[in-house]
Design a protein around this motif. Sequence first.
Motif, PDB file in Angstrom:
ATOM      1  N   GLU A 231      47.669  50.137  51.073  1.00 29.95           N
ATOM      2  CA  GLU A 231      46.573  51.137  50.508  1.00 29.95           C
ATOM      3  C   GLU A 231      46.754  52.567  51.165  1.00 29.95           C
ATOM      4  O   GLU A 231      46.989  52.878  51.869  1.00 29.95           O
ATOM      5  CB  GLU A 231      45.472  50.578  51.270  1.00 29.95           C
ATOM      6  N   LEU A 234      42.132  57.961  51.307  1.00 26.69           N
ATOM      7  CA  LEU A 234      41.369  58.939  50.435  1.00 26.69           C
ATOM      8  C   LEU A 234      40.562  60.017  50.666  1.00 26.69           C
ATOM      9  O   LEU A 234      39.729  59.731  52.072  1.00 26.69           O
ATOM     10  CB  LEU A 234      40.359  57.482  49.688  1.00 26.69           C
ATOM     11  N   THR A 236      38.314  62.311  51.616  1.00 25.91           N
ATOM     12  CA  THR A 236      36.326  62.652  50.857  1.00 25.91           C
ATOM     13  C   THR A 236      35.958  64.136  50.800  1.00 25.91           C
ATOM     14  O   THR A 236      34.312  63.870  50.424  1.00 25.91           O
ATOM     15  CB  THR A 236      36.057  61.482  52.460  1.00 25.91           C
ATOM     16  N   ALA A 259      39.484  62.441  55.152  1.00 25.75           N
ATOM     17  CA  ALA A 259      39.891  61.494  54.391  1.00 25.75           C
ATOM     18  C   ALA A 259      39.203  60.065  55.303  1.00 25.75           C
ATOM     19  O   ALA A 259      39.558  59.800  56.295  1.00 25.75           O
ATOM     20  CB  ALA A 259      41.060  61.692  54.255  1.00 25.75           C
ATOM     21  N   ASN A 326      48.488  60.407  50.791  1.00 23.21           N
ATOM     22  CA  ASN A 326      47.732  61.265  49.714  1.00 23.21           C
ATOM     23  C   ASN A 326      47.618  62.624  50.237  1.00 23.21           C
ATOM     24  O   ASN A 326      47.648  63.155  51.214  1.00 23.21           O
ATOM     25  CB  ASN A 326      46.002  60.334  49.923  1.00 23.21           C
TER      26      ASN A 326
END
Length: 830
Positions: A231, A234, A236, A259, A326
Amino acid sequence: MQGAFIVLVLLGITSGEALHLIHLPATSHVAENAPPATLVHTFSVNLSVSLSPVIPGFPMVINPRPFTEAFRVNRLSATTFEVVTTGKEQLDFETGPKAFDLQIYVKDDVGVTDVQVLTVQVTDVNEPPQFQGSLAQGLNLYITERTNPGFIYQVEAFDPEDTSRNIPLRYFLISPSKNFRMSANGTLFSTTELDFEAGHKSFHLLVGVRDSRDLEASTALQVTIVNINDEIPLFTSPRRVYSIPEEAPLGTMVANITAVDPDDEGFPGHLLYSIATTSSYFMVDQLTGTIQVAQRLDRDAGELRQNPIISLEVLVKDRPSGGQENRMQITFIVEDINDNPATCRKRTFSIMLPERAANGTLLLDLNKFCFDDDSEAPNNKFNFTTPSGAGSSRRFSQRPAGSGRIVLIGDLDYENPSNLAAGNKYSVMIQVQDVAPPYYKKSIYISILTRPENEFPLIFERSSYMFDVPETRPARTQVGQVRATDRDFPQRPVVYSISRGGASLQYPNIFWINPKTGELQLITKADHETTPVYILTVEATNGEDRSSVTVTVNIVGENDEKPICTPNFYFMSIPVDLKVGTNIQNFKLTCTDLDSSPRSFRYSIGSGNINNHFAFSPNAGSNITRLLLASRFDYSILDTVRDYKLLVYVTDDNLLSGRTKAKALVETGTVTLSVKVIPHPVTTITTPRPRITYQIRRENIFSPSAWYVPFIITLGSIVLVGLLGSLMVLLAKAVYRHCSSMTRKDKKPLTKTRSTKSTKREAMVESIQMNSVFDGEAVDPVTGEIYEFNSKTGARKWKGPLTQLPSWPEPSTQPRGTAGEASVPKHTGK
């Protein structure tokens, strides 16, 4: 850029001065990747004729083509400079420009400029291969555990000399490892299966690359074995664009990136933040994701002036497991603030204007000297305040207001009293001010001088001058004064001189003029009778103009000449019984006077006119007069003098009244007259056979002034006199003997009845008639000897011891004086 260069070149050409750059234009070379302060070119400046120094900050590099900040000018001395590299930009032969045209602009403190071009060529240098991006600094490689042996990473480098990358490079591992292998083309392979739990958590590899010329480069590879993590983190943070003001202090937080890692639930760990793109303006806290200012943000300079937008790619990785990452693009917009005041390259100006400059004349355009480094409006906008200062009121202004264009609106006439009061010098103060807060201000000072012009000619106060000066005035007498003026200010001293006229036969210059005051003076006395009028040309000059004027000097005649009469000396003899009123020997006195009329003469006899026997007729009113006998001679009672020396005064005041005579000039001439009065010399002698009466009359008319006429004849007769001298002596002795014998025979003296004489006596008388009668005596002015002369015939003889006869015995009983005077033998001589 090209237009600015043309303007600067035109300014240098129109300056008319000799300021110019030496050793330029020129071409120089610099190696690529040269470090800062590398010498590129040395040149010097030839100062202008005024020796005005170069303004600090000049020479400078302007308008480089292509634009670059890689070069600057350093000052070595007052006239020697060098161009060096700045280090702000990397000189890359392969990727950057290979040549730069640098315009070297110089300016001295009087505004004289020059522009020359320096061409800098970048030379190629063989460079080792280079790793790009983060690989150049070392690369961390993450390999999932239990990955099958095989390909791990493709290492890539490039040769700067091979922009097409067609030349193969050779890659190798500097530190061999049993777990990894590197192919010649840069591929990293794993040779074994890596187990994270077996302790294969990371490996440090040194990778080398070599070009065809055996130049090498290396980088480090950190191979990290990570736990399996499928994963990605991400972000935020919802915000992607941030606006920040320029000049934010270093360390200021401008963004906070957050994140989360979905794998954190099953795989506890921390996220790692980084900035993927290359940027020196910001830094990120790897643990918190906070982005801070790392370098000064100057919106008005450098790349930010051209592009104020900074884009960053933020990379987040999960740690310690997974190896997932990411990326997020964020944008920073750097906003301009008014942090730069308006600045002028020159803040003091000195301007000189001709006094007849027209209204509206542009004196100065401050926009050519002032600028604001702020990049955006209104922060980079400014205006100028109203001019003020001593003497500037109603003389100078801005048109239009606030434009910085200083124009003349008043009168600069140098002769205007109000301008004279200001000294024809004016000080103007003006401020340049930002139009945006905080309204920065700076003062500019302008000194304006008025240059005088030759508006008015040098002229004399009169079109011509006329002066009168009496002829009797002595030298250094002031005749008059001339004055020339020039209405121009400042007043220049006037120098006077006599360019023509003022000469006479005796003197080359009669007049002198004071060169400073224009006062005309006499050098010597002037003579009205010689030159009554002098016409002079007087010239005046003040260094700019020249003017001349005619000066007429009238020499006023005065009575300074004495009467001159002819003859000036005269000798006369008159009988004692001359009739009263008779013109003595028809004597006439003729007189002249250069400055008096014939009617002005008056005649008088001074000394010598004893008993006033003589007078002149007329005694006044004529230039011709005659000498008259005014009264009889009476030697029995009054008179005792027979030789009169008359001193005659001839005065030219006859036409003057009594009151005028006391004030006027009167001149008197003199004449000397000698008058000899001759008594009666008559003696009558009777004889029986024949009865003859002889009357001898002596008249002395000798004039001493005419002695030289017979004297010349006498000189010629000296030789003859010498030959006859002996005969004269013999003749004298014979006469003496003969006369002595006759005297003894005649016993009866002569009586008053005039008795007859003997025949021999008569013969003696007849012999006397044959001889010369010398009736006068005189003194020779040359020898001082006494000689006798006959006043009628002019015959002369020296009177000396040898020629004087002895005294005759008296023939009668008459008184001695009377007989002696009438006796002929008494006066007989040879």
